[in-house]
Design an enzyme around this catalytic site. Structure first.
Site, short mmCIF file in Angstrom:
data_model
loop_
_atom_site.label_atom_id
_atom_site.label_comp_id
_atom_site.label_asym_id
_atom_site.label_seq_id
_atom_site.Cartn_x
_atom_site.Cartn_y
_atom_site.Cartn_z
N GLU A 1 -2.80 3.38 -30.11
CA GLU A 1 -1.48 3.49 -29.50
C GLU A 1 -1.60 3.82 -28.01
OE1 GLU A 1 0.65 5.52 -33.44
OE2 GLU A 1 0.15 6.73 -31.69
N CYS A 2 -0.93 3.07 -27.17
CA CYS A 2 -0.78 3.34 -25.74
C CYS A 2 -2.14 3.55 -25.07
CB CYS A 2 0.14 4.53 -25.54
SG CYS A 2 0.82 4.64 -23.86
N GLY A 3 -2.55 4.79 -24.81
CA GLY A 3 -3.85 5.03 -24.19
C GLY A 3 -4.99 4.48 -25.01
#
Length: 449
Positions: A322-324
């Site tokens: 997720e994301c990072g």
């Protein structure tokens, strides 16, 4: 049992500062408090944990139904003597900024919590009463039960408290003086994380000592029966999942890990910054969000970990990024100085700095096909919060905001979810599906050895 929600007219009023001061003082007075945060914020709960040494939980009425939020609240406060819930943004600011849905007020309404309003008396006196009355009368019931003044001197408090009580009918319960030594630094995603502030405990201790509160009055106003205890059903351990956890990957909801554990998952924490390879004997990998852009050089320099991740994910290890975590699986990542660093090279995109929030806020994420976590046509609520973007965001999902803005994003197959959207797992089928995929993979690996 003391239970209340801390809210404010707007962001920047000092909710987190007051919440940490209140938690510290309650802990020192023997109440054994627990903490909650309204909305999708990862950082504020880190400060709660720094004060309490126990998990703080998110309560989000966009992610979850009222019944799920009530269950999470009851589970989180079980065994504690006080519960403090920190609101988000302004008191009534909810979905899209034009609705009370998922606002601090909405949370207080669902949980029937009294609200302590944090007010900063900057450049106003009687006008504060007008503002408070506006908040008090905007919705019925408002749940406003008390006022706390932030950044207020003793002499100013002596002037304002009786006036505000007279003009609003809301008790003024105390104040926190202005403490320059208690200021916590900010950056592009809000406050710095608790782990990055070496003197945080001293700062919070000073805040707790400086807080002036009429505790008997506060207890009288906020005491109410605790919700009925909820029994959790947890399956026996059936698989192990590697969970990235360090300075670069620190945005994980406590409820997500608890939901996985209830499905028989044993989290195995590791550091992509410092460890040389993924943990042994795992059936899955979870790479949450965080600040990989700030640690891009160190992440890139840990070549053996990058190779371990690339090989295992490409070989079919069930993975959520997720994301990072999604940026880490890309080809490269630009740091704040504009230098690009090689990453795990599982996905085609290159991460780059934009300099502003990108696709910020809540959205609905709809799967375009079946995958490990999703079924075709299924829509789940998600949240995005990042100043970096990717040259290849994927097309496995359609995302849409309440205002009609939509875009394609994400990668998904029978063993992968990767994308900028943060998922909220509690109360969904995601923990069960990830656990089943990890269990099957781990069994296959064991059968081959």
């Amino acid at each position: 049992m003391i239970q209340f929600l801390v809210a404010a007219p707007a962001s920047g009023s000092g909710k987190t500062t007051l919440t940490c001061a209140l938690l510290t003082a309650l802990k020192q007075r023997g109440f054994d408090p627990c903490a909650f945060k309204c909305g999708p914020d990862y950082i504020d709960p880190m400060f709660h944990r720094a004060v309490l040494g126990v998990a703080s939980h998110n309560l989000d009425l966009y992610f979850s139904s009222p019944d799920t939020v009530r269950r999470l609240y009851a589970e989180g406060l079980a065994g504690h003597g006080a519960a403090v819930c920190e609101g988000a943004m302004g008191f009534y600011d909810g979905l899209g900024g034009v609705s009370t849905t998922a606002s601090a007020w909405h949370t207080a309404e669902v949980l029937d919590l009294p609200v302590l309003l944090v007010v900063q008396p900057k450049g106003a006196s009687l006008t504060l009463a007008a503002q408070i009355n506006g908040l008090k009368n905007f919705r019925s019931p408002s749940h406003l039960a008390g006022i706390l003044l932030n950044g207020c001197s003793p002499s100013l408090y002596a002037l304002l408290a009786p006036m505000l009580e007279r003009e609003t009918g809301v008790p003024v319960l105390g104040y926190l003086p202005r403490l320059p030594e208690g200021v916590v630094e900010s950056r592009h995603l809000g406050l710095k994380t608790a782990a990055e502030i070496p003197d945080l405990q001293q700062k919070i201790c000073r805040l707790g000592q400086a807080l002036v509160v009429d505790w008997q009055r506060l207890e009288d106003i906020t005491s109410r029966p605790a919700p009925a205890a909820v029994s959790r059903q947890t399956l026996p351990v059936r698989c192990r999942i590697g969970v990235a956890q360090d300075e670069a990957f620190c945005f994980t909801y406590a409820e997500t890990l608890e939901a996985l554990e209830q499905q028989g998952v044993q989290p195995v924490f590791f550091s992509p910054l410092r460890d040389k390879a993924l943990p042994e004997n795992i059936g899955g990998l979870y790479l949450p969000g965080g600040y990989p852009e700030l640690y891009a050089s160190a992440l890139s320099g840990n070549l053996s970990m990058r190779e371990s991740v690339r090989c295992r994910v490409q070989a079919g290890l069930p993975t959520v990024a997720e994301c990072g975590g999604f940026l880490y699986l890309g080809q490269s990542l630009e740091d704040p100085e504009g230098v690009c660093h090689p990453m795990a090279a599982v996905l085609p995109g290159q991460g780059f700095r934009v300099g502003r929030l990108v696709r910020f806020g809540y959205a609905g994420l709809t799967a375009r096909g079946d995958s490990m976590l999703f079924r075709a046509g299924e829509t789940l609520p998600v949240h995005e919060f990042h100043h970096w973007d990717s040259t290849a965001n994927g097309t496995a999902f359609s995302a849409a905001k309440a205002n009609g803005k939509s875009w394609q994003c994400g990668y998904a197959n029978e063993h992968l979810y990767a994308g900028f959207p943060h998922l909220y797992w509690a109360g969904t089928a995601l923990p069960r599906r990830f656990a089943e995929a990890a269990q099957q993979y781990q069994k296959q690996e064991e059968d081959h050895t």
